[in-house]
Scaffold this motif. Structure first.
Motif, PDB file in Angstrom:
ATOM      1  N   SER A 175       0.830  -1.209   0.000  1.00  0.00           N
ATOM      2  CA  SER A 175       0.000   0.000   0.000  1.00  0.00           C
ATOM      3  C   SER A 175       0.862   1.255   0.000  1.00  0.00           C
ATOM      4  CB  SER A 175      -0.931   0.000   1.214  1.00  0.00           C
ATOM      5  OG  SER A 175      -1.824  -1.090   1.171  1.00  0.00           O
ATOM      6  N   TYR A 176       1.955   1.226   0.770  1.00  0.00           N
ATOM      7  CA  TYR A 176       2.868   2.366   0.805  1.00  0.00           C
ATOM      8  C   TYR A 176       3.520   2.580  -0.553  1.00  0.00           C
ATOM      9  CZ  TYR A 176       7.181   4.933   1.755  1.00  0.00           C
ATOM     10  OH  TYR A 176       8.215   5.836   1.705  1.00  0.00           O
ATOM     11  N   LEU A 177       4.085   1.514  -1.115  1.00  0.00           N
ATOM     12  CA  LEU A 177       4.790   1.653  -2.384  1.00  0.00           C
ATOM     13  C   LEU A 177       3.856   2.048  -3.523  1.00  0.00           C
ATOM     14  CD1 LEU A 177       7.286  -1.349  -2.204  1.00  0.00           C
ATOM     15  CD2 LEU A 177       7.793   1.090  -1.952  1.00  0.00           C
ATOM     16  N   ALA A 178       2.586   1.658  -3.419  1.00  0.00           N
ATOM     17  CA  ALA A 178       1.629   2.027  -4.460  1.00  0.00           C
ATOM     18  C   ALA A 178       1.285   3.508  -4.418  1.00  0.00           C
ATOM     19  CB  ALA A 178       0.355   1.201  -4.317  1.00  0.00           C
ATOM     20  N   LEU A 179       1.548   4.155  -3.280  1.00  0.00           N
ATOM     21  CA  LEU A 179       1.167   5.565  -3.123  1.00  0.00           C
ATOM     22  C   LEU A 179       2.322   6.534  -3.298  1.00  0.00           C
ATOM     23  CD1 LEU A 179      -1.229   5.299  -0.048  1.00  0.00           C
ATOM     24  CD2 LEU A 179      -1.865   5.879  -2.391  1.00  0.00           C
ATOM     25  N   VAL A 180       3.554   6.023  -3.444  1.00  0.00           N
ATOM     26  CA  VAL A 180       4.705   6.917  -3.568  1.00  0.00           C
ATOM     27  C   VAL A 180       5.434   6.657  -4.884  1.00  0.00           C
ATOM     28  CG1 VAL A 180       5.012   7.138  -1.077  1.00  0.00           C
ATOM     29  CG2 VAL A 180       6.234   5.334  -2.305  1.00  0.00           C
ATOM     30  N   SER A 181       6.042   7.692  -5.400  1.00  0.00           N
ATOM     31  CA  SER A 181       6.793   7.587  -6.649  1.00  0.00           C
ATOM     32  C   SER A 181       8.241   7.203  -6.371  1.00  0.00           C
ATOM     33  CB  SER A 181       6.758   8.927  -7.385  1.00  0.00           C
ATOM     34  OG  SER A 181       7.458   9.916  -6.640  1.00  0.00           O
ATOM     35  N   ASP A 182       8.949   6.817  -7.426  1.00  0.00           N
ATOM     36  CA  ASP A 182      10.381   6.544  -7.276  1.00  0.00           C
ATOM     37  C   ASP A 182      11.117   7.805  -6.832  1.00  0.00           C
ATOM     38  OD1 ASP A 182       9.715   4.050  -8.172  1.00  0.00           O
ATOM     39  OD2 ASP A 182      10.960   4.104  -9.982  1.00  0.00           O
ATOM     40  N   GLN A 183      10.671   8.965  -7.330  1.00  0.00           N
ATOM     41  CA  GLN A 183      11.323  10.209  -6.934  1.00  0.00           C
ATOM     42  C   GLN A 183      11.124  10.459  -5.441  1.00  0.00           C
ATOM     43  OE1 GLN A 183      13.361  12.641  -8.641  1.00  0.00           O
ATOM     44  NE2 GLN A 183      13.611  13.002  -6.443  1.00  0.00           N
ATOM     45  N   TYR A 184       9.964  10.157  -4.921  1.00  0.00           N
ATOM     46  CA  TYR A 184       9.721  10.314  -3.485  1.00  0.00           C
ATOM     47  C   TYR A 184      10.683   9.432  -2.695  1.00  0.00           C
ATOM     48  CZ  TYR A 184       7.313  10.432   1.022  1.00  0.00           C
ATOM     49  OH  TYR A 184       7.027  10.593   2.347  1.00  0.00           O
ATOM     50  N   LEU A 185      10.825   8.172  -3.111  1.00  0.00           N
ATOM     51  CA  LEU A 185      11.738   7.265  -2.422  1.00  0.00           C
ATOM     52  C   LEU A 185      13.163   7.813  -2.469  1.00  0.00           C
ATOM     53  CD1 LEU A 185      10.392   3.858  -3.792  1.00  0.00           C
ATOM     54  CD2 LEU A 185      10.078   4.760  -1.478  1.00  0.00           C
ATOM     55  N   ARG A 186      13.563   8.310  -3.615  1.00  0.00           N
ATOM     56  CA  ARG A 186      14.910   8.868  -3.757  1.00  0.00           C
ATOM     57  C   ARG A 186      15.096  10.069  -2.831  1.00  0.00           C
ATOM     58  NH1 ARG A 186      19.047   8.858  -7.501  1.00  0.00           N
ATOM     59  NH2 ARG A 186      20.275  10.774  -7.513  1.00  0.00           N
ATOM     60  N   THR A 187      14.086  10.912  -2.777  1.00  0.00           N
ATOM     61  CA  THR A 187      14.177  12.100  -1.938  1.00  0.00           C
ATOM     62  C   THR A 187      14.316  11.725  -0.471  1.00  0.00           C
ATOM     63  OG1 THR A 187      12.845  13.356  -3.519  1.00  0.00           O
ATOM     64  CG2 THR A 187      13.023  14.250  -1.301  1.00  0.00           C
ATOM     65  N   VAL A 188      13.562  10.727  -0.023  1.00  0.00           N
ATOM     66  CA  VAL A 188      13.639  10.311   1.377  1.00  0.00           C
ATOM     67  C   VAL A 188      15.003   9.688   1.674  1.00  0.00           C
ATOM     68  CG1 VAL A 188      12.713   8.702   3.095  1.00  0.00           C
ATOM     69  CG2 VAL A 188      11.158  10.043   1.673  1.00  0.00           C
ATOM     70  N   VAL A 189      15.539   8.896   0.748  1.00  0.00           N
ATOM     71  CA  VAL A 189      16.859   8.299   0.959  1.00  0.00           C
ATOM     72  C   VAL A 189      17.917   9.388   1.110  1.00  0.00           C
ATOM     73  CG1 VAL A 189      18.675   6.903  -0.106  1.00  0.00           C
ATOM     74  CG2 VAL A 189      16.301   6.124  -0.199  1.00  0.00           C
ATOM     75  N   ILE A 190      17.812  10.449   0.299  1.00  0.00           N
ATOM     76  CA  ILE A 190      18.817  11.519   0.344  1.00  0.00           C
ATOM     77  C   ILE A 190      18.581  12.451   1.540  1.00  0.00           C
ATOM     78  CG2 ILE A 190      19.804  13.500  -0.870  1.00  0.00           C
ATOM     79  CD1 ILE A 190      18.963  12.129  -3.501  1.00  0.00           C
ATOM     80  N   ALA A 191      17.374  12.957   1.665  1.00  0.00           N
ATOM     81  CA  ALA A 191      17.084  13.996   2.663  1.00  0.00           C
ATOM     82  C   ALA A 191      16.684  13.438   4.015  1.00  0.00           C
ATOM     83  CB  ALA A 191      15.989  14.927   2.141  1.00  0.00           C
ATOM     84  N   GLY A 192      16.266  12.182   4.058  1.00  0.00           N
ATOM     85  CA  GLY A 192      15.830  11.585   5.308  1.00  0.00           C
ATOM     86  C   GLY A 192      14.488  12.143   5.778  1.00  0.00           C
ATOM     87  N   ARG A 193      14.054  11.660   6.930  1.00  0.00           N
ATOM     88  CA  ARG A 193      12.896  12.201   7.633  1.00  0.00           C
ATOM     89  C   ARG A 193      13.351  12.446   9.071  1.00  0.00           C
ATOM     90  NH1 ARG A 193       7.589  11.410   5.808  1.00  0.00           N
ATOM     91  NH2 ARG A 193       7.139  12.834   7.529  1.00  0.00           N
ATOM     92  N   PRO A 194      14.158  13.498   9.304  1.00  0.00           N
ATOM     93  CA  PRO A 194      14.755  13.703  10.626  1.00  0.00           C
ATOM     94  C   PRO A 194      13.736  13.771  11.755  1.00  0.00           C
ATOM     95  CG  PRO A 194      14.999  15.659   9.227  1.00  0.00           C
ATOM     96  CD  PRO A 194      14.552  14.547   8.347  1.00  0.00           C
ATOM     97  N   GLU A 195      12.540  14.274  11.479  1.00  0.00           N
ATOM     98  CA  GLU A 195      11.538  14.364  12.543  1.00  0.00           C
ATOM     99  C   GLU A 195      11.020  12.989  12.949  1.00  0.00           C
ATOM    100  OE1 GLU A 195       8.968  14.424   8.807  1.00  0.00           O
ATOM    101  OE2 GLU A 195      11.032  14.800   9.415  1.00  0.00           O
TER     102      GLU A 195
END
Length: 234
Positions: A175-195
């Motif tokens: 369900s998660y992967l169906a709702l996010v794009s590859d670019q979103y995944l890339r952005t999270v890998v690079i920028a993280g979710r510090p909060e």
């Protein structure tokens, strides 16, 4: 038309004008300054962000369901053109809708520019927040086989050896992967979710900053876990 009838019509018109003018001064009637702005005339960043972005990205730009805007690394790697494209046109197949009027949304081009400028002014952080970071996007394809090794060295300590969850949640949930794009995944890998305690590219569990190719490879591995779209029957 005789003179008497003409004078009568003029008198009626004058009386009507006076009555309408008097309505503006009736007790309790709001002044022009008190009338609410039309949605397309709103130019206050806080109002625009609160009405259109806070629901997904968080009231203070973080701790929402979507990636934080209050993330200096994210704001350092994404340029205005890319942010404008995402806000205006949305991301098809994900929960990010288009906001530009030209794409069926409700915001004017000016309001989108106000949002971009306000996000940067409020949360950009230090100018070198992403020094040495992989680029926001890449045309170089990732290798999912190599991505397995990148994941094992840098991600599985939190997300589990198969990505289905450890101290952090599942990263391969359909369900998660169906709702996010590859670019979103890339952005999270690079920028993280510090909060949320998710490290950025330079603070990964492997002890070394991720290279641009490693980022592409692990994203390719994650994308390979995305369920195939359901075929529509006739």
């Amino acid at each position: 038309m005789n003179a008497r009838k003409s004078k009568s019509l003029l008198a009626s018109a004058a009386l009507t004008a006076i009555l309408f003018a008097g309505c503006d001064s009736l007790p309790g009637r709001p002044t022009q300054a008190e009338l609410p702005l039309r949605p397309t005339n709103v130019t206050d960043f806080a109002t625009l962000y609160g009405d259109n972005c806070a629901g997904c990205h968080g009231a203070d730009g973080k701790s929402g369901a979507a990636i934080a805007m209050n993330n200096p690394v994210y704001l350092a790697i994404i340029d205005d053109a890319s942010m404008r494209r995402v806000v205006a046109n949305g991301v098809p197949g994900t929960a990010m809708p288009p906001f530009a009027q030209s794409a069926g949304g409700s915001l004017t081009d000016q309001q989108i520019e106000i949002l971009i400028a306000g996000i940067r002014k409020s949360w950009a952080g230090a100018a070198d927040a992403a020094a040495g970071a992989p680029p926001y996007s890449s045309s170089t394809p990732g290798d999912s086989n190599n991505g397995v090794q990148v994941y094992a060295a840098n991600c599985q300590s939190c997300h589990g050896p198969d990505g289905k969850g450890g101290t952090a949640g599942s990263i391969v949930d359909p369900s998660y992967l169906a709702l996010v794009s590859d670019q979103y995944l890339r952005t999270v890998v690079i920028a993280g979710r510090p909060e949320l305690g998710h490290p950025d590219w330079k603070s990964s569990a492997g002890g070394q900053p991720l290279t641009p190719q490693q980022v592409s490879d692990v994203v390719a591995w994650l994308a390979s876990k995305r369920p195939a779209p359901l075929a529509l029957s006739n």
